[in-house]
Design a protein around this motif. Structure first.
Motif: not given
Length: 310
Positions: A68-69, A72, A75-76
């Motif tokens: 998930l990190f 993220h 996506r960031s």
């Protein structure tokens, strides 16, 4: 010797039973000891299994958290890249807007300076050289001053109208009007303003149609498409078509061979007038298009909504 054998037999039986009892007790103790050892081993295995399950669940949670990190972060990073692209585009647009603004201001200053110099120059001639100016020259100078003053006022008004439209601060005065009568009045205005330089052929299959509009501004829009933005001595036949689009509830205006759309007559003033017309029409939900290379001549088409059909 039965009397002697019986006690001996009883002692032997009793000793045998005692031996069996001791042996059974020993076996039971061994079995209990083995059972206890098995229980301890089982508990130990259970603790190990629980520990392994905890470790497995913890590992899975850590892996999911890492995924998930990473997702993220990905996506960031993508958003940052998109934002960076958008910032570059906005920067390019801002630079282009600044260039357009600079060109616009340069052209506007040039267009304002010419009539202003004419007004000032001929005004000075009329005030400093009064004795050498006859009545004919005085009249000519007066007409030049009036023409340049009107051109200067019109140019300033157009710039102010465009600024108000872009800022959304235009004040509209809406009234009911009949479009056929309005178009007839506009053609008469063209004849009075341009004389024989522009001849209007007006065609429409509409008998009567009431609309809600700002009469002055709509008149300016239609009139500007029928006349020259700058003085011109060339004669021109303009075809003015007005029809109704019942499906979209729109009036369709089509001006063929429009002086305002002629590619050879495009100036800063015509560009300003196009922008004013487009923003005025779009404010009321219509469309404004230019066809500079039409086979029948440069054409302007625009639509305007109407209410109930009459």
């Amino acid at each position: 010797f039965p009397d002697d054998a019986l006690p001996i037999y009883k002692q032997i039986t009793k000793a045998r039973d005692s031996l069996y009892t001791v042996f059974s007790t020993s076996q039971i103790e061994q079995i209990q000891s083995l059972y206890n050892m098995d229980q301890l081993l089982f508990q130990k295995e259970q603790r190990q299994a629980t520990f392994h399950r905890i470790c497995l669940v913890t590992s899975i949670i850590i892996i999911i958290a890492l995924l998930l990190f990473n997702l993220h972060m990905y996506r960031s990073r993508k958003r940052l890249q998109q934002d960076e692209k958008e910032m570059r585009k906005l920067a390019i647009i801002a630079e282009e807007a600044n260039e357009v603004k600079s060109r616009f201001l340069a052209n506007m200053s040039y267009n304002i300076r010419i009539p202003l110099n004419n007004v000032l120059g001929f005004s000075q001639l009329m005030t400093t050289d009064v004795e050498n100016i006859d009545a004919t020259q005085w009249k000519a100078y007066t007409e030049i001053i009036q023409a340049n003053s009107a051109e200067l006022i019109q140019l300033v008004n157009d710039v102010l109208d465009l600024s108000r439209l872009e800022a959304g601060k235009t004040k509209w005065q809406l009234d009911e009007c009949e479009i056929i009568q309005l178009c007839s009045d506009i053609t008469s205005m063209v004849h009075m303003k341009c004389g024989d330089k522009i001849y209007i052929n007006f065609y429409s299959d509409i008998d009567v149609q009431m609309i809600t509009a700002d009469n002055n501004r709509l008149t300016q829009v239609i009139l500007s498409t029928l006349i020259y933005a700058d003085p011109c001595e060339k004669s021109r036949n303009v075809s003015f078509y007005l029809s109704r689009d019942n499906e979209r509830k729109m009036l369709v205006f089509r001006i063929v061979n429009s002086p305002l759309a002629d590619a050879q007559l495009q100036t800063q003033k015509t560009e300003i007038r196009h922008n004013i017309n487009r923003m005025t029409i779009e404010y009321f939900g219509g469309t404004y298009t230019i066809e500079p290379n039409a086979a029948t001549g440069a054409t302007i088409s625009f639509t305007y909504p109407y209410g109930n059909q009459t």
